[in-house]
Each structure stands twice: as C-alpha cells, then as structure tokens.
Design a protein around this motif. Sequence first.
Motif, PDB file in Angstrom:
ATOM      1  N   ARG A  15     -28.653  19.484 -24.583  1.00  0.00           N
ATOM      2  CA  ARG A  15     -29.712  19.419 -24.711  1.00  0.00           C
ATOM      3  C   ARG A  15     -30.244  18.415 -22.940  1.00  0.00           C
ATOM      4  N   ASP A  26     -28.281  20.017 -35.648  1.00  0.00           N
ATOM      5  CA  ASP A  26     -28.525  20.980 -34.687  1.00  0.00           C
ATOM      6  C   ASP A  26     -27.346  20.671 -33.095  1.00  0.00           C
ATOM      7  N   ASP A  44     -26.904  21.510 -30.344  1.00  0.00           N
ATOM      8  CA  ASP A  44     -27.681  21.814 -29.526  1.00  0.00           C
ATOM      9  C   ASP A  44     -28.278  20.366 -28.687  1.00  0.00           C
ATOM     10  N   PHE A  45     -28.842  19.302 -29.792  1.00  0.00           N
ATOM     11  CA  PHE A  45     -29.942  18.556 -29.260  1.00  0.00           C
ATOM     12  C   PHE A  45     -28.951  17.842 -29.310  1.00  0.00           C
ATOM     13  N   GLU A  59     -23.238  24.184 -40.792  1.00  0.00           N
ATOM     14  CA  GLU A  59     -24.718  24.708 -41.094  1.00  0.00           C
ATOM     15  C   GLU A  59     -24.813  23.771 -42.894  1.00  0.00           C
ATOM     16  N   GLY A  80     -27.144  21.124 -41.667  1.00  0.00           N
ATOM     17  CA  GLY A  80     -28.376  21.086 -41.010  1.00  0.00           C
ATOM     18  C   GLY A  80     -28.785  20.504 -40.031  1.00  0.00           C
TER      19      GLY A  80
END
Length: 835
Positions: A549, A542, A544-545, A537, A540
Amino acid sequence: MFSQSLQEILPLVQHPSHYLGTEINALRKDPEKIRLRFALAFPDLYEVGMSHVGIQILYHILNARQAIAAERVFAPGVDLEARLRGGRIPLCSLESGIPLSDFDIVGFSLLYELNFTNILTMLDLSGIPFYAGDRDKLHPFVIAGGPCTFNPEPLSDFFDAMVVGDGEEVVLELADAWMAWKDSGADRQALLKTWSGLQGVYVPSFFRTDTDSRGLQVVTPRFPECSTVRKALVSDLNQVPFPARPVIPFGKPIHDRLSLEVCRGCTRGCRFCQAGMIYRPVRERAPHGILSLAEQALANTGYEEISLLSLSTGDYSAIQVLVERLMSRLAPERIAISLPSLRVGSLTAELMEQIKRVRKTGFTVAPEAGTERLRGVINKNVTEDALEETVQNAFGLGWQLIKLYFMIGLPTETEADLEAIVALVKRLQRSYPPKGRKGRITVSVSTFIPKAHTPFQWRPQISLEESREKIHMLRGKLKRGGIRIKWQNPEMSLLEGLWARGDRRLSRLLVEAYHAGCRFDGWSDQFQYRRWLEAIEACGVDVDFYTTRERDLSEPLPWDHIDCGVSKDFQKREWEKALEGSETRDCRDGDCNLCGVCDLETVKPVTFEAETAIKARGDRHRIPERGLYKKLQVFYAKRGQAKYFGHLELVKIFIRAFRRARIPLRFSEGFHPAPKISFESALPVGTESLEERFVVEVALNIAPRTVIERLNQELPEGLTITACSMVHRRPPGPGPKLMHYTVTLKEGAFSEAKLSDFLEKKAWPLTKTNRKGRSRTIDLKPLIKKLHLLSPKKADMILEVPAEHSVRPTDVLGHIFDLSQEALKLATIIKEPEH
C-alpha cells in the motif's frame, strides 16, 4: 556447567561444541558475589550470534562490573529444541547452565525481522510467558535492543522495555536502576517508571494504541512525560569500552575473525538505507585507539584476520594510513585485513595493494541499481566508469572473484533499469585483464524493503508476483559462464516487509505462526511459507495493508513516537529530491544538510584525518628468517567436553593457541599462506583420546618444554599437551594403523551371542556410503585384531584402519552388535595410547 539432563543429550545433537560455554575468554563468575544476572539472548543460532560484535560489546561492558554476571544464550537448533522439549529441560545459559527463567533481566538483540519467531521459542523453552502483561514478580524482566526497535510496535506486547539506539551507556543505567529497585522492594511498575525516564528506553505499556477511521493504528502516551522516546546515543566512541578480549567461538561462526568497529554512522545519505539514518552522526574511533585495540585483541585471541567494521569502512578518514600501519605490523605474522563494507570510489588501488599483502580477502561492490538515473534516485551517486575502474583494479591486482549486490523494486524502477543490471554485470565481467578469459562474478539480488525512518518509508514494496518475475528475468539473462546469481527468497522479503513496517496488531500473528511451527524464518532450509499463510489467514491480517500500500505523507506511522534524531521533515524533503533525482551531498564534505540529528555541541560528527600521531609499536614478536625453524612432535589428550570438537575445529583451536602463546610458526608460501602443522589422524566427534599427536614447525629458539607450558595455558577445557619432542627423522608414510579403543555403553548392551556369531564367520562385510552417495564394502573380519567384552556394557577393541579406508569404532560395534545410532552416540569411547 550443565544440568545432568542436558549433558546427557549433548552427544545426540548437531554441533555440540556450540552449547559448551567453555570458549577462550568466556567468563564465569562467583555466584556469591553476583547481585544481577543478565542474560544476553540472541534469537538465532550460535554461529550467527557469535559473529555479532554487539553482543561481545555488551558482554564486555556488563561483566566489567563485579556485581553483574552477563551470560549468553542462543536459539537452540531445531534438533536440540526437540530434545529439550522431550526431556522437559529448560533453555539455559552457556556460562553457568542456569535456566533463562532464573535470570533477573533477559535482553534480546533484535537485528532481523525474520528472527522474531525464535524469540518465542526461547521464551517458551524457558517457561516465561510471551506477553509482558502476563508476567509477575516470579519472572525476569524481558527487554530488547537493536535496529528493529526503531519500529518497536510489532513486538511491543512481548517486552517490558526496549532500548532504542546505542547500548553501551544505557545498559549500565538499566542495570544500576534494577539493583537500586531490588534494594527498595518496590513493585515492577516502579522499575518500569524509572527505566522510562532514561534516554533511549521505551516502555510499551506506558503507551496505548487506538485505531482511527482509516484503519491506521495511532500510538498515544499514557503519561505526558513519555510522549516520545529519543534514541540513546554515544557521542564519542573513544569514551566507551570496546572488548580487547572477545570470546572466541567454537565451530565455524559466520564471521570467523577479529571484528574491530572503526566507525559508527554514515552520512552518505542513501535513501533506502535505514542504518544510514538511525546511526547518525558519523563517529570515528581514533586511529591510535584502533591500533592499540588490534594489538591487545590479537594477543588475546590468536585470530588470523582482522575485519574493520563500519557502514562504509572506505569512508573512514584515515583509512589508508591505518591499513598501511596495520599491515606493516601484521603481514609478517600472516594476519590479513578485510574491509567488508566499501563504497565504490573509496576502494583505491593503493588500498587493495595493502589488503592483498597477506591474502586476498572478500571483495564486494554494491551498485544497488543498474542505471545512473536510478542510483540518483536512491542517492547512490556512482558512475559506471567508477564501477568499472574499481573492478578492473581488483582483477588487475589478482582478485579472481568479485561480488556484486543489487536491489529490485526500488522506487521509480523501470524495465530498462533491470535490463541495465544485466548489461552492467556483463561489462564488469569483461574487465578481467587476461585475454580470452573472463572474471568470475557473483551477483546477489534482493527485493527492496522500505524501512522505518527512511525517505522511502511511505513507499510501497513491490508485490510477491513482481518480485518473482523480476528475479526470474535476471536469472535467465545472467545465465552464462563465470556468473553466478544468488537471490533472496521473495516470500521471505514479503514477510520481512510486513514486520518492518507493522504495528502492534501483528503480535497475535507472531504467536499464531510460532504455534504453527515457524522457526528460523531467515534460513531457507527452515522457512515454511505455507505455515505463515495459514497463520495470516487465521489472524485476518491484510499483508498488502502493511507492504504494497502507498502511504500518504501525512498519515500517522506506527513508529512516530520513536525519535531517531533525523526529522520527518528531512525525510520528506529527501523523498521529493528522490523524485527529482537530485543529490544530497555527504555533510562531511560540505554544508550541514539539517537532518536534525546534531546539536553541534555534544552531538556532532567525530572524524580523524590521516593522523601523524600514529606511532608504530614494536612489541609484537619477531618472525624468524626463512630456514630458522625446527620440527616438533606434540602429544596431547582430548578428554571430557573436548570430545565434541570436530577435526577442523580442533586444528583451528591449536593454531590460535600457538599465536596466543607467542610461539612463532612456519607458514607455507603462496597466495594463501597456512601454518606448517600436520595432524596424524582425525578423531570422530564424540571420541575421547588419551594420546594424539601432530607435527609442527616452530621457531628454532622454542624449546619443547616451552611448548608444553605455554600451550597448556591457552587451551580450552579438555585439551592437554602431554609431551613434546624434536623430530629427527622423516615420519613413516601412510599405512595401516592399529587403534585401541575402550567403549562403554550407557544404553543397550553388548551381546556375547552376537560376538560369537561374528567370531565364527569367515567374513563380515560392512557397506559404507559417503556424502556423494558412493558405496564401498569393507570386510571387517581381518581389520579387528581384538574384540573382548569386559562386561555387557564395556568392550575392548583393537582395530586396524587401512590408509585407504575410514572405519570408525562405532561402525564396527554397531554392525556386529546391532546397536542403535543413539546408543552409539551416547557411549563413552576412549582411544588408548598406541603400544
């Protein structure tokens, strides 16, 4: 050799013998003759690193050069890390005790993504800046190698250079280039430029990263001659050295046996398997070379088990004749063989018959998926009937425990595939022959993680929630007698997937997680997922990226500049065949599959059919016939650093010393034969002794003087055989024993007042609690036959130890004098000879 500070804290940490560096076959070189100091850094605990054959190979190759000193350093346990920080003590190598920052090159082995935070621990403890761009001429070059370098980008910011591929030849090229650079007086950039010209060497600073409109990171070379990095490749294993004198670890390593690599590479073509892609082509070691290595290495180590290593040992062309020949030599000496990686179909009943001649070693079968359809998708073309036949053969030949390995989340997996895992396990359990009984099966389940350079590199990893649900379902449906299910933590799998296909933007995350306290992320008792979430966090990122994905086949991948030999077009074709469920046959059994790795001149498969040229050698010592043994009583001293050996560790050290000394021992009968050796007592870790003893049965022709002379040549520092004699009568049975100790304190003091208080009391109860939580109260008063203070720092004590109790001198002195555990651990405790 340790600095005084480290020597002082060693009694306070777990497994102190792991930090000694005095193992059999460890090398210490004259510093006056050394031009290059090379640290082999392994970012995990000693017991893991010393089980890795790669570090033994590099240690052997580098130290074969007189001007190079290769020394080992491992990630310290969390307790030692805290002590090092508290005492401002740098992380040092095992062999010479030199701080890591004083080496010329520090080379990390990158085997597992969840070890990455340990790299930063080791650099931090050494005062070496994390980022390569922050280092200057005062710092060592920090490099890396291992399978994780095939996607080097997540760690690129931390390394000056990274080796992609086989290390045996390129590591010497790196070393030679460093020595020439050192003589030239040029700057660091000049050496990096030279290194970048070597096949298999990636210099991250020579590549820049840009982000395109889709948020994808693109790696671009700064110099035209560095456009791609083709992996280093040893075309013939028979032309490169392999250690015949490996270092024998102290303690209990993960794999405590002699490891011989019989083959590198696999072309079975499992579409999920990164190792099967990046280590192509298949290169076998010649059978006669393996036999010769086994002879030499067993003579130099005394191991009681050989492990024949490869990605699929059962596919080694001459496996049957090799195992037969090895067992004909080793079975009389009770030396076992294990084949840790076997494919269903290659494990024949004849092979199992050979393996069980000494003892039944581990037996693992990897169906990977529950249905033949899904096994066709991953190109693991194994039928249920073949699986059942293999397991039936194992059970029928006496194996009682079978291990099965499955993955969840494979591409195209359905609920029916998961249900099929349950049905298959139950069917295989019923293969146990005795009626009315079931075989024991351990089922290991892990989440499939797509890896770089495989046909599934574009596929999404299943989500954390899906992973949890599928494991929960399997646990519930496989909950029955005789079946044990183990699984990888889904959170660990998610993080492994993040780093496996990450890019250079993740470097900040690693530093953030490290500062948050993340260590040993691959160990369930140390893994801190909450801290990882906080770091993710904060940065920052991601997740899932990078994990869940779905990637387009045309998009740039972070590892596109790394050439593993297998072409991207081949991987795409394999993905299309996966969707069709069509098979790609092993090129050893048919036509070339045009994967791109071979030029069929210098790079091509190297195999050896069942050789008729394997000639048995009869130079191993003959085992005496049954009954031709005698009992000897052996006396030994345990001094200095040998005090850190635990009892089971000590027993193993002596048994292997007997083997190296070529003194045949008598073994017990049965399924698991063991040497006939019996130790009189078990000394606590940290206690020295001037005289201990054990009884051993040796060949009739071995004289006591021979035992003393030969064993003293084979024992590590601190252990000395002092006497040996025949045993003419049965030793007395168990009973109370008088133990004489002198104890010298480093911290704290013995109080005359507390001693007087003890002497005046009629009883002095001590309550001890065992590992199971059961407590027992013992009256120390009648057990202490003598307790005299020679000074405020030194005590002399005679303690009667009943056969039914385990009372240690530290128990007694700590209770009487109210001494802290730390003071007792730091004390010098010497057990005197009995009178």
